[in-house]
Write a protein that holds these residues in place. Structure first.
Motif, PDB file in Angstrom:
ATOM      1  N   ILE A   1      43.097 -30.601 130.764  1.00 17.99           N
ATOM      2  CA  ILE A   1      43.615 -31.204 129.540  1.00 17.99           C
ATOM      3  C   ILE A   1      42.525 -32.097 128.970  1.00 17.99           C
ATOM      4  O   ILE A   1      41.964 -32.941 129.678  1.00 17.99           O
ATOM      5  CB  ILE A   1      44.895 -32.018 129.825  1.00 17.99           C
ATOM      6  N   VAL A   2      42.213 -31.906 127.697  1.00 18.96           N
ATOM      7  CA  VAL A   2      41.197 -32.695 127.009  1.00 18.96           C
ATOM      8  C   VAL A   2      41.899 -33.439 125.880  1.00 18.96           C
ATOM      9  O   VAL A   2      42.531 -32.820 125.023  1.00 18.96           O
ATOM     10  CB  VAL A   2      40.067 -31.803 126.449  1.00 18.96           C
ATOM     11  N   VAL A   3      41.782 -34.770 125.882  1.00 18.47           N
ATOM     12  CA  VAL A   3      42.449 -35.610 124.888  1.00 18.47           C
ATOM     13  C   VAL A   3      41.384 -36.334 124.065  1.00 18.47           C
ATOM     14  O   VAL A   3      40.497 -36.974 124.631  1.00 18.47           O
ATOM     15  CB  VAL A   3      43.378 -36.643 125.563  1.00 18.47           C
ATOM     16  N   LYS A   4      41.487 -36.211 122.736  1.00 14.22           N
ATOM     17  CA  LYS A   4      40.560 -36.906 121.841  1.00 14.22           C
ATOM     18  C   LYS A   4      41.294 -38.057 121.163  1.00 14.22           C
ATOM     19  O   LYS A   4      42.272 -37.860 120.460  1.00 14.22           O
ATOM     20  CB  LYS A   4      40.003 -35.965 120.784  1.00 14.22           C
ATOM     21  N   THR A   5      40.808 -39.284 121.402  1.00 15.68           N
ATOM     22  CA  THR A   5      41.345 -40.493 120.777  1.00 15.68           C
ATOM     23  C   THR A   5      40.574 -40.753 119.490  1.00 15.68           C
ATOM     24  O   THR A   5      39.369 -40.539 119.430  1.00 15.68           O
ATOM     25  CB  THR A   5      41.206 -41.688 121.743  1.00 15.68           C
ATOM     26  N   GLY A   6      41.270 -41.216 118.463  1.00 16.57           N
ATOM     27  CA  GLY A   6      40.645 -41.514 117.184  1.00 16.57           C
ATOM     28  C   GLY A   6      39.577 -42.585 117.290  1.00 16.57           C
ATOM     29  O   GLY A   6      39.531 -43.345 118.260  1.00 16.57           O
TER      30      GLY A   6
ATOM     31  N   MET B   1      39.018 -44.903 114.721  1.00 13.08           N
ATOM     32  CA  MET B   1      39.273 -46.070 113.863  1.00 13.08           C
ATOM     33  C   MET B   1      39.596 -47.313 114.691  1.00 13.08           C
ATOM     34  O   MET B   1      39.851 -47.220 115.888  1.00 13.08           O
ATOM     35  CB  MET B   1      40.398 -45.786 112.858  1.00 13.08           C
ATOM     36  N   GLN B   2      39.550 -48.463 114.048  1.00 10.36           N
ATOM     37  CA  GLN B   2      39.815 -49.746 114.710  1.00 10.36           C
ATOM     38  C   GLN B   2      41.148 -49.694 115.459  1.00 10.36           C
ATOM     39  O   GLN B   2      42.139 -49.208 114.926  1.00 10.36           O
ATOM     40  CB  GLN B   2      39.836 -50.865 113.659  1.00 10.36           C
ATOM     41  N   ALA B   3      41.180 -50.176 116.684  1.00  9.67           N
ATOM     42  CA  ALA B   3      42.376 -50.296 117.529  1.00  9.67           C
ATOM     43  C   ALA B   3      43.005 -48.954 117.909  1.00  9.67           C
ATOM     44  O   ALA B   3      44.179 -48.908 118.274  1.00  9.67           O
ATOM     45  CB  ALA B   3      43.413 -51.207 116.863  1.00  9.67           C
ATOM     46  N   ALA B   4      42.249 -47.865 117.862  1.00 10.83           N
ATOM     47  CA  ALA B   4      42.801 -46.547 118.189  1.00 10.83           C
ATOM     48  C   ALA B   4      43.056 -46.359 119.680  1.00 10.83           C
ATOM     49  O   ALA B   4      43.905 -45.569 120.072  1.00 10.83           O
ATOM     50  CB  ALA B   4      41.872 -45.440 117.690  1.00 10.83           C
ATOM     51  N   GLY B   5      42.333 -47.063 120.541  1.00  8.65           N
ATOM     52  CA  GLY B   5      42.486 -46.912 121.986  1.00  8.65           C
ATOM     53  C   GLY B   5      43.707 -47.634 122.518  1.00  8.65           C
ATOM     54  O   GLY B   5      44.286 -48.486 121.845  1.00  8.65           O
TER      55      GLY B   5
ATOM     56  N   ALA C   1      36.197 -43.996 134.893  1.00  7.36           N
ATOM     57  CA  ALA C   1      36.195 -44.411 133.487  1.00  7.36           C
ATOM     58  C   ALA C   1      37.615 -44.757 133.041  1.00  7.36           C
ATOM     59  O   ALA C   1      38.599 -44.294 133.597  1.00  7.36           O
ATOM     60  CB  ALA C   1      35.624 -43.311 132.616  1.00  7.36           C
ATOM     61  N   ASP C   2      37.705 -45.582 132.020  1.00  7.46           N
ATOM     62  CA  ASP C   2      38.980 -46.020 131.448  1.00  7.46           C
ATOM     63  C   ASP C   2      39.361 -45.045 130.332  1.00  7.46           C
ATOM     64  O   ASP C   2      38.698 -45.012 129.294  1.00  7.46           O
ATOM     65  CB  ASP C   2      38.805 -47.448 130.906  1.00  7.46           C
ATOM     66  N   PRO C   3      40.395 -44.223 130.517  1.00  5.69           N
ATOM     67  CA  PRO C   3      40.727 -43.218 129.500  1.00  5.69           C
ATOM     68  C   PRO C   3      41.396 -43.828 128.268  1.00  5.69           C
ATOM     69  O   PRO C   3      41.845 -44.967 128.285  1.00  5.69           O
ATOM     70  CB  PRO C   3      41.683 -42.281 130.231  1.00  5.69           C
ATOM     71  N   PHE C   4      41.465 -43.029 127.225  1.00  7.56           N
ATOM     72  CA  PHE C   4      42.162 -43.329 125.973  1.00  7.56           C
ATOM     73  C   PHE C   4      41.514 -44.468 125.200  1.00  7.56           C
ATOM     74  O   PHE C   4      42.174 -45.189 124.476  1.00  7.56           O
ATOM     75  CB  PHE C   4      43.654 -43.607 126.210  1.00  7.56           C
ATOM     76  N   GLU C   5      40.199 -44.630 125.339  1.00 13.03           N
ATOM     77  CA  GLU C   5      39.480 -45.648 124.587  1.00 13.03           C
ATOM     78  C   GLU C   5      39.105 -45.096 123.215  1.00 13.03           C
ATOM     79  O   GLU C   5      38.988 -43.883 123.027  1.00 13.03           O
ATOM     80  CB  GLU C   5      38.229 -46.091 125.347  1.00 13.03           C
ATOM     81  N   ARG C   6      38.895 -45.987 122.281  1.00 14.72           N
ATOM     82  CA  ARG C   6      38.567 -45.617 120.908  1.00 14.72           C
ATOM     83  C   ARG C   6      37.379 -44.657 120.865  1.00 14.72           C
ATOM     84  O   ARG C   6      36.340 -44.899 121.469  1.00 14.72           O
ATOM     85  CB  ARG C   6      38.244 -46.874 120.110  1.00 14.72           C
TER      86      ARG C   6
ATOM     87  N   PRO D   1      48.080 -54.675 126.855  1.00 18.70           N
ATOM     88  CA  PRO D   1      47.580 -55.534 125.787  1.00 18.70           C
ATOM     89  C   PRO D   1      47.256 -54.754 124.506  1.00 18.70           C
ATOM     90  O   PRO D   1      47.235 -55.323 123.429  1.00 18.70           O
ATOM     91  CB  PRO D   1      46.323 -56.174 126.381  1.00 18.70           C
ATOM     92  N   TYR D   2      46.991 -53.466 124.605  1.00 17.92           N
ATOM     93  CA  TYR D   2      46.710 -52.611 123.449  1.00 17.92           C
ATOM     94  C   TYR D   2      47.638 -51.396 123.507  1.00 17.92           C
ATOM     95  O   TYR D   2      47.222 -50.317 123.912  1.00 17.92           O
ATOM     96  CB  TYR D   2      45.242 -52.179 123.445  1.00 17.92           C
ATOM     97  N   PRO D   3      48.891 -51.555 123.082  1.00 17.53           N
ATOM     98  CA  PRO D   3      49.860 -50.476 123.265  1.00 17.53           C
ATOM     99  C   PRO D   3      49.755 -49.334 122.253  1.00 17.53           C
ATOM    100  O   PRO D   3      50.111 -48.207 122.549  1.00 17.53           O
ATOM    101  CB  PRO D   3      51.204 -51.184 123.137  1.00 17.53           C
ATOM    102  N   GLY D   4      49.271 -49.599 121.036  1.00 18.81           N
ATOM    103  CA  GLY D   4      49.169 -48.539 120.028  1.00 18.81           C
ATOM    104  C   GLY D   4      48.044 -47.577 120.365  1.00 18.81           C
ATOM    105  O   GLY D   4      47.047 -47.942 120.986  1.00 18.81           O
ATOM    106  N   TRP D   5      48.185 -46.305 119.942  1.00 19.25           N
ATOM    107  CA  TRP D   5      47.189 -45.294 120.261  1.00 19.25           C
ATOM    108  C   TRP D   5      47.154 -44.270 119.148  1.00 19.25           C
ATOM    109  O   TRP D   5      48.192 -43.751 118.744  1.00 19.25           O
ATOM    110  CB  TRP D   5      47.557 -44.637 121.580  1.00 19.25           C
ATOM    111  N   TYR D   6      45.958 -43.954 118.651  1.00 16.59           N
ATOM    112  CA  TYR D   6      45.806 -42.889 117.661  1.00 16.59           C
ATOM    113  C   TYR D   6      45.204 -41.681 118.352  1.00 16.59           C
ATOM    114  O   TYR D   6      44.083 -41.727 118.860  1.00 16.59           O
ATOM    115  CB  TYR D   6      44.916 -43.302 116.484  1.00 16.59           C
ATOM    116  N   VAL D   7      45.956 -40.582 118.363  1.00 18.53           N
ATOM    117  CA  VAL D   7      45.548 -39.353 119.040  1.00 18.53           C
ATOM    118  C   VAL D   7      45.131 -38.333 117.991  1.00 18.53           C
ATOM    119  O   VAL D   7      45.906 -38.043 117.075  1.00 18.53           O
ATOM    120  CB  VAL D   7      46.699 -38.764 119.877  1.00 18.53           C
TER     121      VAL D   7
END
Length: 180
Positions: free
Chosen positions: A41-46, A48-52, A83-88, A116-122
């Motif tokens: 599974i490959v996930v691409k996070t946006g 933009m600011q605060a996407a992670g 590594a820390d996943p789901f980073e911007r 601390p950063y609950p929102g996520w742009y996928v």
């Protein structure tokens, strides 16, 4: 979890790599009954600011009309690096499974909205099922392009995508109506 940038680069692809992979995706329907697959599974996070996010992410994949399912309650548990996943701006790779092979063309991606950063742009999720025999394989690219957040439209912590179509051939890229 903190890693050096070189460790993170070894584990992450950039957006051009993902696009190149997406252009070469085909869906094959030659699996034998009861083939066992490993899922990538490959996930691409946006970018933009605060996407992670630091939230817990779960995903459920399904095949058309109940022909298979894969439920991963904590996608980060499928990470095989420090590594820390789901980073911007990141492209993260997860693998695991040893489950029956199926065409994972329906997805429900969900955030628990914590941390601390609950929102996520996928931007997208790519899934590939590879049989032990290397003879059987399915893959799909599911375009998400959505916030999983309560403070950004569409103000929900999940995204559902469906690219199932019994008559389709070739790539599985695209997004459809939610049906899960």
């Amino acid at each position: 979890m903190t890693t050096s940038s070189s460790e993170a680069q070894q584990r992450r692809l950039d957006g051009d790599d993902l696009a190149a992979a997406a252009n070469n995706i085909t869906t094959t329907t030659t699996t034998s009954a009861n083939s066992i697959c490993t899922y990538v599974i490959v996930v691409k996070t946006g970018s933009m600011q605060a996407a992670g996010t630091d939230a817990r992410i779960s995903v459920k994949f399904q095949a058309p009309v109940g022909r298979g399912a894969l439920d991963i309650p904590d996608l980060e548990s499928w990470t095989h690096s420090n590594a820390d996943p789901f980073e911007r701006g990141s492209v993260d790779i997860f693998y695991g499974g040893n489950a029956t092979c199926f065409d994972a063309c329906r997805m429900r991606l969900e955030s628990d909205g914590t941390g601390p950063y609950p929102g996520w742009y996928v931007e997208s999720v790519f899934i590939q099922a590879i049989a032990d025999s290397w003879m059987d394989e399915y893959s799909n690219l599911l375009e998400v392009n959505q916030w999983l957040a309560v403070d950004e439209p569409p103000y929900q912590l999940f995204a559902e995508r469906d690219v199932c179509n019994p008559t389709r051939t070739g790539t599985g890229s695209g997004a459809g109506a939610a049906v899960m």
